[in-house]
Design a protein around this motif. Structure first.
Motif, mmCIF file in Angstrom:
data_model
loop_
_atom_site.group_PDB
_atom_site.id
_atom_site.type_symbol
_atom_site.label_atom_id
_atom_site.label_comp_id
_atom_site.label_asym_id
_atom_site.label_seq_id
_atom_site.Cartn_x
_atom_site.Cartn_y
_atom_site.Cartn_z
ATOM 1 N N GLY A 1 0.828 -1.202 0.000
ATOM 2 C CA GLY A 1 0.000 0.000 0.000
ATOM 3 C C GLY A 1 0.852 1.237 0.000
ATOM 4 N N LEU A 2 0.205 2.370 -0.199
ATOM 5 C CA LEU A 2 0.931 3.639 -0.259
ATOM 6 C C LEU A 2 0.212 4.666 0.606
ATOM 7 C CD1 LEU A 2 3.143 5.366 -1.690
ATOM 8 C CD2 LEU A 2 1.443 5.895 -3.403
ATOM 9 N N ILE A 3 0.965 5.319 1.446
ATOM 10 C CA ILE A 3 0.420 6.414 2.247
ATOM 11 C C ILE A 3 0.992 7.697 1.684
ATOM 12 C CG2 ILE A 3 0.264 7.430 4.550
ATOM 13 C CD1 ILE A 3 -1.022 4.775 4.473
ATOM 14 N N LEU A 4 0.117 8.607 1.338
ATOM 15 C CA LEU A 4 0.583 9.869 0.775
ATOM 16 C C LEU A 4 0.272 10.971 1.783
ATOM 17 C CD1 LEU A 4 1.479 11.691 -1.575
ATOM 18 C CD2 LEU A 4 -0.804 11.486 -2.499
ATOM 19 N N VAL A 5 1.306 11.655 2.210
ATOM 20 C CA VAL A 5 1.114 12.745 3.162
ATOM 21 C C VAL A 5 1.149 14.025 2.344
ATOM 22 C CG1 VAL A 5 1.988 13.782 5.261
ATOM 23 C CG2 VAL A 5 2.353 11.364 4.856
ATOM 24 N N ILE B 1 -4.592 8.842 1.813
ATOM 25 C CA ILE B 1 -3.951 10.156 1.787
ATOM 26 C C ILE B 1 -4.157 10.811 3.143
ATOM 27 C CG2 ILE B 1 -3.861 12.390 0.646
ATOM 28 C CD1 ILE B 1 -4.976 11.122 -1.825
ATOM 29 N N LEU B 2 -3.065 11.250 3.728
ATOM 30 C CA LEU B 2 -3.146 11.978 4.991
ATOM 31 C C LEU B 2 -3.156 13.458 4.631
ATOM 32 C CD1 LEU B 2 -3.163 11.427 8.035
ATOM 33 C CD2 LEU B 2 -0.722 11.756 8.026
ATOM 34 N N ASP B 3 -4.276 14.082 4.861
ATOM 35 C CA ASP B 3 -4.481 15.435 4.373
ATOM 36 C C ASP B 3 -3.950 16.459 5.366
ATOM 37 O OD1 ASP B 3 -7.555 17.299 3.649
ATOM 38 O OD2 ASP B 3 -5.441 17.793 3.415
ATOM 39 N N CYS B 4 -2.797 16.999 5.085
ATOM 40 C CA CYS B 4 -2.251 18.060 5.939
ATOM 41 C C CYS B 4 -2.353 19.395 5.237
ATOM 42 C CB CYS B 4 -0.780 17.779 6.253
ATOM 43 S SG CYS B 4 -0.530 16.190 6.986
ATOM 44 N N TYR B 5 -3.178 19.436 4.221
ATOM 45 C CA TYR B 5 -3.278 20.648 3.416
ATOM 46 C C TYR B 5 -4.482 21.486 3.821
ATOM 47 C CZ TYR B 5 -4.312 23.359 -0.805
ATOM 48 O OH TYR B 5 -4.604 24.359 -1.690
ATOM 49 N N ASN B 6 -5.608 20.831 4.044
ATOM 50 C CA ASN B 6 -6.829 21.594 4.257
ATOM 51 C C ASN B 6 -6.893 22.281 5.623
ATOM 52 O OD1 ASN B 6 -8.446 21.454 1.886
ATOM 53 N ND2 ASN B 6 -8.546 19.252 2.223
ATOM 54 N N ASP B 7 -6.452 21.606 6.631
ATOM 55 C CA ASP B 7 -6.569 22.210 7.953
ATOM 56 C C ASP B 7 -5.399 21.770 8.828
ATOM 57 O OD1 ASP B 7 -9.010 22.057 10.674
ATOM 58 O OD2 ASP B 7 -7.521 23.562 10.110
ATOM 59 N N ARG C 1 4.347 -4.705 4.394
ATOM 60 C CA ARG C 1 4.950 -3.391 4.275
ATOM 61 C C ARG C 1 4.135 -2.439 3.426
ATOM 62 N NH1 ARG C 1 10.893 -3.390 4.969
ATOM 63 N NH2 ARG C 1 11.441 -5.374 5.896
ATOM 64 N N PHE C 2 4.415 -1.169 3.664
ATOM 65 C CA PHE C 2 3.793 -0.157 2.819
ATOM 66 C C PHE C 2 4.793 0.958 2.553
ATOM 67 C CE2 PHE C 2 3.069 2.856 6.283
ATOM 68 C CZ PHE C 2 3.008 2.024 7.393
ATOM 69 N N SER C 3 4.506 1.758 1.545
ATOM 70 C CA SER C 3 5.410 2.853 1.174
ATOM 71 C C SER C 3 4.813 4.189 1.563
ATOM 72 C CB SER C 3 5.629 2.870 -0.335
ATOM 73 O OG SER C 3 6.148 1.651 -0.761
ATOM 74 N N ILE C 4 5.666 5.164 1.658
ATOM 75 C CA ILE C 4 5.205 6.493 2.069
ATOM 76 C C ILE C 4 5.722 7.536 1.096
ATOM 77 C CG2 ILE C 4 5.246 8.205 3.912
ATOM 78 C CD1 ILE C 4 5.761 6.050 5.858
ATOM 79 N N ALA C 5 4.868 8.484 0.772
ATOM 80 C CA ALA C 5 5.309 9.608 -0.059
ATOM 81 C C ALA C 5 4.955 10.879 0.695
ATOM 82 C CB ALA C 5 4.578 9.584 -1.400
ATOM 83 N N ILE C 6 5.943 11.724 0.886
ATOM 84 C CA ILE C 6 5.672 12.993 1.549
ATOM 85 C C ILE C 6 5.842 14.083 0.523
ATOM 86 C CG2 ILE C 6 6.306 14.573 3.389
ATOM 87 C CD1 ILE C 6 7.369 12.247 4.942
ATOM 88 N N ASP C 7 4.754 14.781 0.338
ATOM 89 C CA ASP C 7 4.648 15.832 -0.621
ATOM 90 C C ASP C 7 5.762 16.850 -0.494
ATOM 91 O OD1 ASP C 7 1.802 17.017 -1.930
ATOM 92 O OD2 ASP C 7 3.440 18.327 -1.439
ATOM 93 N N LEU C 8 5.768 17.605 0.568
ATOM 94 C CA LEU C 8 6.725 18.682 0.676
ATOM 95 C C LEU C 8 7.259 18.745 2.100
ATOM 96 C CD1 LEU C 8 7.681 20.594 -1.446
ATOM 97 C CD2 LEU C 8 5.957 22.206 -0.754
ATOM 98 N N VAL C 9 8.533 18.447 2.217
ATOM 99 C CA VAL C 9 9.129 18.454 3.552
ATOM 100 C C VAL C 9 9.274 19.886 4.067
ATOM 101 C CG1 VAL C 9 11.209 17.803 4.810
ATOM 102 C CG2 VAL C 9 10.286 16.308 3.105
ATOM 103 N N ASP C 10 9.302 20.844 3.141
ATOM 104 C CA ASP C 10 9.425 22.256 3.546
ATOM 105 C C ASP C 10 8.319 22.663 4.500
ATOM 106 O OD1 ASP C 10 10.077 22.946 0.101
ATOM 107 O OD2 ASP C 10 11.478 22.482 1.713
#
Lengths: 363, 365
Positions: free
Chosen positions: A57-61, A90-96, A141-150
């Motif tokens: 699976g894939l978790i997208l932050v 998708i872990l939504d850290c964008y909206n709020d 196992r699963f993979s992780i993608a983090i949009d923007l570390v900034d």
């Protein structure tokens, strides 16, 4: 090479090893980071769906873009998210991100809203929880993608972000992880920290460096425009045996996304197999012609066996001509016998004289 | 009487009679120092016998390669084989797990053979010894191997075989993680308690201790941005180590420190080493050096500890290539220039770089 990166991420970690981690970094001079991120994301997700990867699976932050953007993106790439509900979250850290809004409309079941981006340990727990919910516990196992570390670095200290990333890498259920960074938004140390924590570093550079960093000059506009469509993609792999593999490609921005092509020859690294020496071993054309024209001070040279007149400064020309003519004829007649014809250096000297030439020095 | 013995320099001190009763894994060094082995016989040879007791060794890591771990593994294994107490601190969550990767000493049967086989050496006729210095080591190696009885001063470690459990259990091995410590006081206390067991007296030294701190300024540690605190920790550790019978080794990635602190840390070290990654498929380097294919990295010796003397050490070469012989034994070799290239010093400066920054590697022949 984009392909090798995707392969490495797809293969994931071996038992007892840290998960491979990729840092994609770009800068204002070559701003394709997000597009490259999308490319890697879609490649990895399609291999997960196709079952080619040990990751289930894939978790997208997502920090910098809304989750609906990613759902759209995957749909456009031909990956249907509805059927792959069980494979991506998708872990939504964008909206709020800071928990200011009272309630949010839920977009879809694949999206979970996260409201406490200041707390890296809570983020870590949420990611792991989400991952476990997706693939189950145990050894899957699963993979992780983090949009923007900034965005993470904006709100938390470098050491807590570093701790999050290294804990994710060393977690036994994580197969691979990758993230994007805009390198010019931070001090050099921050970029160094993220490079230290990753096993692959992909950097985007402009194909033509702008002169003096000035962007207002007229000549530079053409370069800027050129840089906005093309760039260089350098990858440094840290291999398991301790060596570093460096690869480069050209990247083109297109409607459908990014396109990677091998480097054109203007940036060729190989300079041929001639060893580097301080003197030039090759001859240019002119030099070759001149070399052929040089008259060498050897005897029996010249066209058709005619004697060459080389004035050696000791005898008059006439004498030398005659003497040499005699010698040449003699040699031609005696060619079978192989004689050595020797002319003494100085004709004043008597043969085998006992005279010591140093005798006339007054010391 | 000391006067009857030959002295290496007029400043060397008298060797006391107590030096004869040394514990296992210790030997007398020049100028009244006692040495312990680094776990890598080649490194011991380069450093003049080993690490002197009471010195602080610092290793500058390369962010792109894990070679400092190889040095640490050999160092720790050597200590465990000689039953020397060990303190290990690392930024990982579970440092005890690292002990599982420590190598075991190589059996004397499969002793590695360097250079050509003995039969080839019996060839009659003229042989041209290209890179003749490679052959000098052979004679000495055989001689050293025969001398010691049960306890060799320094072992060859086989990186493929893990260290037997009995060396690790039931020993004074203390591991802990420095990731979550808010400041360095815990580490300081642990080091103090460890070193209080090993005070230096004028009497005999029954055992010496080893401290290994890995990736000291790793970014995941909470204290990693407290630069002055880290520096004062290093200074206090150095002082504590100097008055005890132990050797401390600290590895750190210099790219994560600010340049001025990096310099300060380097000055703190008694022995300073650095490891560098090597680029794969580097055609220029392959042409320049022989044996490039087997190399996994470079080791640079920047400073060698000189205790009780003012005479500096001038090494023949400061850059060595790290190789894994038969994929098991860590060896360090001098760099040998490949025969084809006839260039002089100017060309090395550009071809030696393998890091992403623009600094060029220093290849010192």
């Amino acid at each position: 090479m984009a392909k090798s990166i995707c392969t490495a991420l797809r293969e994931g970690a071996l038992e007892g090893e840290l998960a491979p981690a990729l840092t994609i970094k770009d800068s204002i001079a070559s701003p394709f980071g997000l597009q490259v991120f999308d490319h890697v994301l879609s490649q990895l997700f399609s291999s997960i769906l196709a079952g080619k990867s040990p990751s289930q699976g894939l978790i997208l932050v997502s920090f910098s873009r809304s989750p609906s953007f990613y759902l759209e993106l995957l749909k456009n790439k031909g990956i249907s998210v509805a059927s792959s509900d069980k494979r991506i979250q998708i872990l939504d850290c964008y909206n709020d991100p800071l928990g200011w809004k009272d309630q949010l409309v839920e977009i879809s079941s694949t999206v979970t809203v996260f409201r406490e981006v200041k707390h890296m340990d809570k983020l870590f727990n949420s990611i792991i929880e989400l991952g476990r919910g997706l693939v189950g516990g145990g050894k899957i196992r699963f993979s992780i993608a983090i949009d923007l570390v900034d965005e993470m670095l904006r709100r938390a200290s470098v050491s807590s972000v570093a701790r999050l990333l290294s804990n994710l890498r060393s977690h036994e259920q994580i197969s691979s992880i990758f993230w994007l960074l805009h390198s010019d938004l931070h001090k050099a140390r921050v970029t160094a920290v993220l490079e230290y924590l990753s096993s692959m570093v992909a950097s985007l550079e402009p194909s033509h460096q702008l002169a003096n960093g000035q962007r207002g000059d007229l000549e530079n506009f053409a370069l800027i425009e050129h840089n906005s469509k093309k760039g260089k993609f350098h990858v440094r792999f840290k291999k398991r045996n301790g060596r570093v593999r460096v690869m480069s490609e050209e990247v083109h921005m297109e409607q459908a996304g990014v396109n990677f092509t091998p480097l054109s020859s203007e940036g060729a690294i190989n300079q041929g197999l001639v060893p580097k020496v301080q003197f030039n071993l090759q001859l240019s054309e002119k030099e070759r012609i001149d070399k052929a024209n040089v008259v060498l001070p050897f005897e029996h040279q010249g066209d058709n066996g005619k004697p060459l007149q080389i004035y050696d400064g000791r005898r008059s020309l006439v004498d030398s001509k005659q003497e040499r003519a005699v010698a040449v004829e003699k040699e031609e007649s005696d060619s079978q016998r192989g004689e050595i014809i020797y002319y003494r250096d100085s004709d004043d000297e008597m043969p085998d004289s006992d005279e010591d030439p140093d005798d006339d020095l007054d010391i | 009487m000391a006067a009857a013995k030959t002295r290496s320099s007029s400043f060397s001190g008298n060797l006391s009679s107590a030096a004869s009763s040394l514990g296992p894994g210790l030997k007398c060094g020049p100028n009244g120092t006692v040495l312990l082995s680094s776990g890598i016989p080649d490194l011991d040879k380069i450093l003049g016998g080993g690490f002197p007791l009471g010195s602080l060794v610092m290793v500058m890591e390369d962010a792109e390669a894990p070679h400092h771990m190889l040095l640490l593994r050999n160092f720790m294994s050597q200590g465990l084989v000689h039953s020397q107490p060990l303190l290990y601190a690392s930024p990982a969550r579970d440092p005890r797990g690292f002990l599982g990767t420590l190598p075991s000493p190589a059996a004397s049967k499969d002793d590695k053979s360097r250079g050509p086989e003995p039969d080839q050496l019996q060839e009659k006729g003229l042989r041209i010894a290209w890179q003749y210095k490679k052959y000098f080591g052979e004679n000495q190696l055989n001689f050293d191997g025969q001398r010691d009885g049960k306890h060799k001063y320094s072992n060859e470690f086989n990186l493929r075989n893990p260290l037997e459990r009995h060396f690790i259990n039931g020993q004074r091995v203390d591991c802990f993680s420095i990731q979550d410590s808010p400041d360095l006081s815990i580490l300081q206390d642990r080091c103090t308690t460890f070193l209080s067991q090993l005070p230096r007296n004028d009497g005999s030294i029954s055992c010496a201790g080893r401290i290994a701190i890995q990736s000291f300024c790793a970014p995941q540690c909470v204290y990693s941005n407290m630069e002055w605190e880290m520096l004062s920790f290093i200074r206090s550790l150095k002082n504590m180590v100097q008055s005890s019978n132990s050797v401390a080794i600290i590895t750190f990635p210099p790219s994560l420190l600010s340049p001025s602190f990096c310099k300060r840390w380097q000055h703190m070290a008694d022995t300073l080493l650095s490891v560098k990654a090597i680029q794969d498929d580097d055609k220029e380097l392959a042409q320049l050096l022989t044996g490039y294919q087997d190399m996994i990295g470079f080791l640079n010796v920047h400073k060698v500890a000189r205790i009780n003397t003012q005479v500096p050490v001038i090494l023949e070469a400061t850059t060595f290539s790290i190789k894994l012989q038969k994929r098991r034994y860590l060896i360090l070799e001098c760099l040998n220039q490949a025969p084809v290239d006839g260039s002089s010093g100017t060309s090395y400066g550009t071809s030696g770089s393998c890091s992403s920054s623009s600094k060029t590697g220093n290849l010192d022949f």
